[in-house]
Design a protein around this motif. Structure first.
Motif, PDB file in Angstrom:
ATOM      1  N   PHE A   1       0.835  -1.204   0.000  1.00 36.24           N
ATOM      2  CA  PHE A   1       0.000   0.000   0.000  1.00 36.24           C
ATOM      3  C   PHE A   1       0.866   1.250   0.000  1.00 36.24           C
ATOM      4  CE2 PHE A   1      -2.412   3.310   2.272  1.00 36.24           C
ATOM      5  CZ  PHE A   1      -3.488   3.423   1.396  1.00 36.24           C
ATOM      6  N   ARG A   2       1.922   1.241   0.816  1.00 36.22           N
ATOM      7  CA  ARG A   2       2.825   2.391   0.889  1.00 36.22           C
ATOM      8  C   ARG A   2       3.493   2.625  -0.468  1.00 36.22           C
ATOM      9  NH1 ARG A   2       5.877   1.418   5.515  1.00 36.22           N
ATOM     10  NH2 ARG A   2       4.406   2.673   6.663  1.00 36.22           N
ATOM     11  N   ALA A   3       3.917   1.546  -1.136  1.00 36.31           N
ATOM     12  CA  ALA A   3       4.548   1.688  -2.451  1.00 36.31           C
ATOM     13  C   ALA A   3       3.552   2.237  -3.470  1.00 36.31           C
ATOM     14  CB  ALA A   3       5.087   0.335  -2.910  1.00 36.31           C
ATOM     15  N   GLN A   4       2.318   1.766  -3.400  1.00 36.81           N
ATOM     16  CA  GLN A   4       1.283   2.246  -4.319  1.00 36.81           C
ATOM     17  C   GLN A   4       1.024   3.742  -4.096  1.00 36.81           C
ATOM     18  OE1 GLN A   4      -2.473   0.328  -3.737  1.00 36.81           O
ATOM     19  NE2 GLN A   4      -3.459   1.391  -5.419  1.00 36.81           N
ATOM     20  N   MET A   5       0.887   4.156  -2.849  1.00 42.66           N
ATOM     21  CA  MET A   5       0.627   5.562  -2.545  1.00 42.66           C
ATOM     22  C   MET A   5       1.820   6.435  -2.949  1.00 42.66           C
ATOM     23  SD  MET A   5      -2.404   5.502  -1.607  1.00 42.66           S
ATOM     24  CE  MET A   5      -2.693   7.142  -1.045  1.00 42.66           C
ATOM     25  N   GLU A   6       3.040   5.938  -2.742  1.00 45.65           N
ATOM     26  CA  GLU A   6       4.232   6.692  -3.125  1.00 45.65           C
ATOM     27  C   GLU A   6       4.287   6.860  -4.641  1.00 45.65           C
ATOM     28  OE1 GLU A   6       7.688   8.865  -2.777  1.00 45.65           O
ATOM     29  OE2 GLU A   6       6.364   8.211  -1.166  1.00 45.65           O
ATOM     30  N   ALA A   7       3.942   5.804  -5.387  1.00 46.27           N
ATOM     31  CA  ALA A   7       3.932   5.885  -6.850  1.00 46.27           C
ATOM     32  C   ALA A   7       2.886   6.899  -7.319  1.00 46.27           C
ATOM     33  CB  ALA A   7       3.650   4.512  -7.453  1.00 46.27           C
ATOM     34  N   GLU A   8       1.711   6.886  -6.693  1.00 45.59           N
ATOM     35  CA  GLU A   8       0.669   7.850  -7.058  1.00 45.59           C
ATOM     36  C   GLU A   8       1.114   9.279  -6.744  1.00 45.59           C
ATOM     37  OE1 GLU A   8      -3.956   8.852  -5.917  1.00 45.59           O
ATOM     38  OE2 GLU A   8      -3.206   6.812  -5.601  1.00 45.59           O
ATOM     39  N   TYR A   9       1.757   9.461  -5.614  1.00 46.07           N
ATOM     40  CA  TYR A   9       2.256  10.792  -5.243  1.00 46.07           C
ATOM     41  C   TYR A   9       3.299  11.278  -6.256  1.00 46.07           C
ATOM     42  CZ  TYR A   9       4.995  14.310  -2.769  1.00 46.07           C
ATOM     43  OH  TYR A   9       5.674  15.437  -2.443  1.00 46.07           O
ATOM     44  N   GLN A  10       4.224  10.391  -6.619  1.00 43.85           N
ATOM     45  CA  GLN A  10       5.251  10.771  -7.582  1.00 43.85           C
ATOM     46  C   GLN A  10       4.634  11.108  -8.937  1.00 43.85           C
ATOM     47  OE1 GLN A  10       8.398  11.411  -7.017  1.00 43.85           O
ATOM     48  NE2 GLN A  10       8.263  10.793  -4.864  1.00 43.85           N
ATOM     49  N   ARG A  11       3.602  10.355  -9.342  1.00 47.45           N
ATOM     50  CA  ARG A  11       2.930  10.617 -10.613  1.00 47.45           C
ATOM     51  C   ARG A  11       2.290  12.005 -10.594  1.00 47.45           C
ATOM     52  NH1 ARG A  11      -2.161  10.442 -12.142  1.00 47.45           N
ATOM     53  NH2 ARG A  11      -2.817   9.462 -10.206  1.00 47.45           N
ATOM     54  N   LYS A  12       1.571  12.302  -9.502  1.00 49.68           N
ATOM     55  CA  LYS A  12       0.935  13.620  -9.402  1.00 49.68           C
ATOM     56  C   LYS A  12       1.971  14.736  -9.338  1.00 49.68           C
ATOM     57  CE  LYS A  12      -3.492  12.320  -7.506  1.00 49.68           C
ATOM     58  NZ  LYS A  12      -4.504  12.594  -6.511  1.00 49.68           N
ATOM     59  N   LEU A  13       3.072  14.474  -8.678  1.00 45.72           N
ATOM     60  CA  LEU A  13       4.129  15.471  -8.573  1.00 45.72           C
ATOM     61  C   LEU A  13       4.719  15.773  -9.943  1.00 45.72           C
ATOM     62  CD1 LEU A  13       5.733  17.124  -6.493  1.00 45.72           C
ATOM     63  CD2 LEU A  13       7.379  15.256  -6.412  1.00 45.72           C
ATOM     64  N   THR A  14       4.939  14.746 -10.748  1.00 48.47           N
ATOM     65  CA  THR A  14       5.478  14.986 -12.088  1.00 48.47           C
ATOM     66  C   THR A  14       4.458  15.674 -12.980  1.00 48.47           C
ATOM     67  OG1 THR A  14       4.832  12.749 -12.773  1.00 48.47           O
ATOM     68  CG2 THR A  14       7.098  13.056 -12.012  1.00 48.47           C
ATOM     69  N   GLU A  15       3.166  15.386 -12.781  1.00 48.70           N
ATOM     70  CA  GLU A  15       2.138  16.058 -13.575  1.00 48.70           C
ATOM     71  C   GLU A  15       2.122  17.553 -13.296  1.00 48.70           C
ATOM     72  OE1 GLU A  15      -1.630  14.263 -12.802  1.00 48.70           O
ATOM     73  OE2 GLU A  15      -1.187  12.458 -13.939  1.00 48.70           O
ATOM     74  N   THR A  16       2.181  17.922 -12.043  1.00 43.86           N
ATOM     75  CA  THR A  16       2.104  19.344 -11.695  1.00 43.86           C
ATOM     76  C   THR A  16       3.413  20.060 -11.954  1.00 43.86           C
ATOM     77  OG1 THR A  16       2.644  18.839  -9.393  1.00 43.86           O
ATOM     78  CG2 THR A  16       0.317  18.999  -9.977  1.00 43.86           C
ATOM     79  N   SER A  17       4.540  19.406 -11.730  1.00 43.60           N
ATOM     80  CA  SER A  17       5.821  20.085 -11.951  1.00 43.60           C
ATOM     81  C   SER A  17       6.199  20.069 -13.422  1.00 43.60           C
ATOM     82  CB  SER A  17       6.925  19.439 -11.109  1.00 43.60           C
ATOM     83  OG  SER A  17       7.170  18.122 -11.562  1.00 43.60           O
TER      84      SER A  17
END
Length: 146
Positions: A85-101
């Motif tokens: 679950f932690r890996a999944q949430m981290e991957a989602e966070y990184q995806r959103k971070l790359t989308e916004t940045s």
């Protein structure tokens, strides 16, 4: 001799009570059919009771160890699920971070346009009312009150 018999009877009663408690707590583990109460008189009966108590203790220990093994397995599975679950949430966070940045260049351009528009609006407003402000200041400075 009488004291010895009383002591043996008390010990036998204590062992029987203990085995009965174990049998009541874990009825599916303990099998008391091998105990023959008629032959429990004397030393042979006490030895059988002691053997039964030891066997009951071994069965209880085996059940306790099995329970601990199940708890350990459940804990390991829960830790594995948490890590996934932690890996999944981290991957989602990184995806959103790359989308916004990734759009930071577009965001900077948009902010610059908004800022320039606001600055231009303030300059036009200042030019529009500067004559009125100067006139009001001159009026107050030149007016003398008694």
């Amino acid at each position: 001799m009488l004291n010895l018999l009383v002591c043996i009877r008390r010990r036998r009663t204590s062992i029987i009570n203990h085995i009965s408690y174990i049998y009541a707590s874990y009825p599916f583990f303990v099998d008391l059919r091998f105990l023959d109460m008629d032959s429990s008189r004397g030393q042979n009966g006490i030895q059988q009771l002691l053997a039964a108590e030891q066997e009951a203790q071994q069965i209880v220990n085996a059940a306790r160890n099995a329970k601990l093994a199940r708890l350990k397995q459940a804990k390991e599975e829960a830790e594995k699920e948490v890590a996934e679950f932690r890996a999944q949430m981290e991957a989602e966070y990184q995806r959103k971070l790359t989308e916004t940045s990734g759009d930071s260049g577009a965001n900077v351009k948009r902010l610059e346009k908004e800022t320039d528009a606001k600055i231009q609006h303030l300059k036009t407003e200042a030019e529009r009312i500067s004559g009125d402000v100067v006139g009001m200041l001159l009026k107050h400075v030149t007016t003398v009150r008694y």
